[in-house]
Design a protein around this motif. Structure first.
Motif, PDB file in Angstrom:
ATOM      1  N   PRO A   3      43.747  32.620  16.496  1.00  0.00           N
ATOM      2  CA  PRO A   3      43.014  33.517  17.393  1.00  0.00           C
ATOM      3  C   PRO A   3      43.594  33.432  18.799  1.00  0.00           C
ATOM      4  O   PRO A   3      44.195  32.419  19.165  1.00  0.00           O
ATOM      5  CB  PRO A   3      41.577  32.977  17.357  1.00  0.00           C
ATOM      6  N   PRO A   4      43.389  34.482  19.597  1.00  0.00           N
ATOM      7  CA  PRO A   4      43.941  34.492  20.960  1.00  0.00           C
ATOM      8  C   PRO A   4      43.323  33.386  21.818  1.00  0.00           C
ATOM      9  O   PRO A   4      42.153  33.043  21.657  1.00  0.00           O
ATOM     10  CB  PRO A   4      43.542  35.869  21.512  1.00  0.00           C
ATOM     11  N   ALA A   5      44.127  32.843  22.709  1.00  0.00           N
ATOM     12  CA  ALA A   5      43.639  31.804  23.618  1.00  0.00           C
ATOM     13  C   ALA A   5      43.130  32.438  24.907  1.00  0.00           C
ATOM     14  O   ALA A   5      43.603  33.494  25.319  1.00  0.00           O
ATOM     15  CB  ALA A   5      44.758  30.823  23.934  1.00  0.00           C
ATOM     16  N   ASP A   6      42.175  31.777  25.514  1.00  0.00           N
ATOM     17  CA  ASP A   6      41.693  32.144  26.836  1.00  0.00           C
ATOM     18  C   ASP A   6      42.587  31.388  27.823  1.00  0.00           C
ATOM     19  O   ASP A   6      42.614  30.161  27.810  1.00  0.00           O
ATOM     20  CB  ASP A   6      40.231  31.724  26.989  1.00  0.00           C
ATOM     21  N   ILE A   7      43.331  32.104  28.654  1.00  0.00           N
ATOM     22  CA  ILE A   7      44.281  31.467  29.556  1.00  0.00           C
ATOM     23  C   ILE A   7      43.969  31.846  30.994  1.00  0.00           C
ATOM     24  O   ILE A   7      43.580  32.976  31.270  1.00  0.00           O
ATOM     25  CB  ILE A   7      45.724  31.828  29.152  1.00  0.00           C
ATOM     26  N   SER A   8      44.095  30.872  31.883  1.00  0.00           N
ATOM     27  CA  SER A   8      43.865  31.140  33.302  1.00  0.00           C
ATOM     28  C   SER A   8      44.877  30.377  34.149  1.00  0.00           C
ATOM     29  O   SER A   8      45.456  29.386  33.710  1.00  0.00           O
ATOM     30  CB  SER A   8      42.443  30.753  33.705  1.00  0.00           C
ATOM     31  N   ILE A   9      45.075  30.876  35.364  1.00  0.00           N
ATOM     32  CA  ILE A   9      45.960  30.253  36.338  1.00  0.00           C
ATOM     33  C   ILE A   9      45.105  29.869  37.532  1.00  0.00           C
ATOM     34  O   ILE A   9      44.325  30.690  38.027  1.00  0.00           O
ATOM     35  CB  ILE A   9      47.083  31.219  36.758  1.00  0.00           C
ATOM     36  N   SER A  10      45.246  28.626  37.996  1.00  0.00           N
ATOM     37  CA  SER A  10      44.438  28.193  39.136  1.00  0.00           C
ATOM     38  C   SER A  10      45.289  27.468  40.168  1.00  0.00           C
ATOM     39  O   SER A  10      46.419  27.048  39.896  1.00  0.00           O
ATOM     40  CB  SER A  10      43.293  27.294  38.670  1.00  0.00           C
ATOM     41  N   CYS A  11      44.712  27.325  41.360  1.00  0.00           N
ATOM     42  CA  CYS A  11      45.292  26.546  42.459  1.00  0.00           C
ATOM     43  C   CYS A  11      46.696  27.013  42.849  1.00  0.00           C
ATOM     44  O   CYS A  11      47.608  26.216  43.010  1.00  0.00           O
ATOM     45  CB  CYS A  11      45.296  25.064  42.127  1.00  0.00           C
ATOM     46  N   VAL A  12      46.845  28.299  43.042  1.00  0.00           N
ATOM     47  CA  VAL A  12      48.141  28.859  43.411  1.00  0.00           C
ATOM     48  C   VAL A  12      48.369  28.660  44.908  1.00  0.00           C
ATOM     49  O   VAL A  12      47.508  28.994  45.728  1.00  0.00           O
ATOM     50  CB  VAL A  12      48.215  30.361  43.055  1.00  0.00           C
ATOM     51  N   ASP A  13      49.534  28.125  45.257  1.00  0.00           N
ATOM     52  CA  ASP A  13      49.938  27.949  46.640  1.00  0.00           C
ATOM     53  C   ASP A  13      49.961  29.307  47.351  1.00  0.00           C
ATOM     54  O   ASP A  13      50.289  30.329  46.741  1.00  0.00           O
ATOM     55  CB  ASP A  13      51.333  27.314  46.660  1.00  0.00           C
ATOM     56  N   GLN A  14      49.637  29.335  48.633  1.00  0.00           N
ATOM     57  CA  GLN A  14      49.567  30.585  49.389  1.00  0.00           C
ATOM     58  C   GLN A  14      50.894  31.344  49.357  1.00  0.00           C
ATOM     59  O   GLN A  14      50.914  32.565  49.204  1.00  0.00           O
ATOM     60  CB  GLN A  14      49.141  30.315  50.836  1.00  0.00           C
ATOM     61  N   GLN A  15      52.026  30.650  49.496  1.00  0.00           N
ATOM     62  CA  GLN A  15      53.330  31.320  49.462  1.00  0.00           C
ATOM     63  C   GLN A  15      53.606  31.931  48.091  1.00  0.00           C
ATOM     64  O   GLN A  15      54.147  33.025  47.982  1.00  0.00           O
ATOM     65  CB  GLN A  15      54.449  30.354  49.832  1.00  0.00           C
ATOM     66  N   VAL A  16      53.238  31.228  47.041  1.00  0.00           N
ATOM     67  CA  VAL A  16      53.414  31.749  45.689  1.00  0.00           C
ATOM     68  C   VAL A  16      52.485  32.941  45.467  1.00  0.00           C
ATOM     69  O   VAL A  16      52.875  33.935  44.858  1.00  0.00           O
ATOM     70  CB  VAL A  16      53.190  30.643  44.626  1.00  0.00           C
ATOM     71  N   LYS A  17      51.281  32.865  46.004  1.00  0.00           N
ATOM     72  CA  LYS A  17      50.350  33.984  45.898  1.00  0.00           C
ATOM     73  C   LYS A  17      50.947  35.239  46.536  1.00  0.00           C
ATOM     74  O   LYS A  17      50.824  36.337  45.995  1.00  0.00           O
ATOM     75  CB  LYS A  17      49.014  33.650  46.540  1.00  0.00           C
ATOM     76  N   GLN A  18      51.619  35.085  47.661  1.00  0.00           N
ATOM     77  CA  GLN A  18      52.267  36.224  48.312  1.00  0.00           C
ATOM     78  C   GLN A  18      53.365  36.812  47.422  1.00  0.00           C
ATOM     79  O   GLN A  18      53.511  38.027  47.334  1.00  0.00           O
ATOM     80  CB  GLN A  18      52.825  35.821  49.672  1.00  0.00           C
ATOM     81  N   ILE A  19      54.120  35.955  46.771  1.00  0.00           N
ATOM     82  CA  ILE A  19      55.150  36.422  45.835  1.00  0.00           C
ATOM     83  C   ILE A  19      54.496  37.170  44.684  1.00  0.00           C
ATOM     84  O   ILE A  19      54.964  38.241  44.286  1.00  0.00           O
ATOM     85  CB  ILE A  19      56.011  35.241  45.322  1.00  0.00           C
TER      86      ILE A  19
END
Length: 111
Positions: free
Chosen positions: A75-91
């Protein structure tokens, strides 16, 4: 140098994947040979990017591939991304990453 740590969570079937270092072409082999196969048995995956200072287009492609692989397995997994650095968030914003993978992927996304 890109490394990772996989920590099974207290929640049954859940895992936390801590990424360390730049997510770029050098991470490709690690992502496909080590991370992806290790996650197949988990149903809830949290990718923590607090220690990822840089992501390029190759790294975004790796994340898309990881997310697609986990969402299309049975079955499909529930996936999330957390704690992204501000510079990476801009990218991510420049590359329109959230539009590609969906806003629901991001939880506590800015560190």
């Amino acid at each position: 140098m890109f490394t990772f740590e996989i920590q099974p969570s207290h929640e049954d079937g859940a895992v936390i994947v801590q990424l360390y270092g730049d997510l770029d072409i050098d991470a490709t082999e690690i992502m496909y040979d080590s991370i992806l196969p290790s996650l197949d048995r988990f149903q809830k995956i949290t990718i923590v990017m607090a220690n990822v200072p840089f992501v390029d287009s190759t790294g975004i492609g790796l994340l898309i591939s990881l997310i697609d692989s986990m969402k299309t397995k049975e079955p499909p997994a529930d996936i999330s991304i957390s704690c992204v650095d501000q510079q990476v968030k801009q990218i991510f914003e420049i590359m329109q990453f959230s539009e590609i993978v969906g806003e629901d992927i991001f939880k506590n996304s800015i560190k």
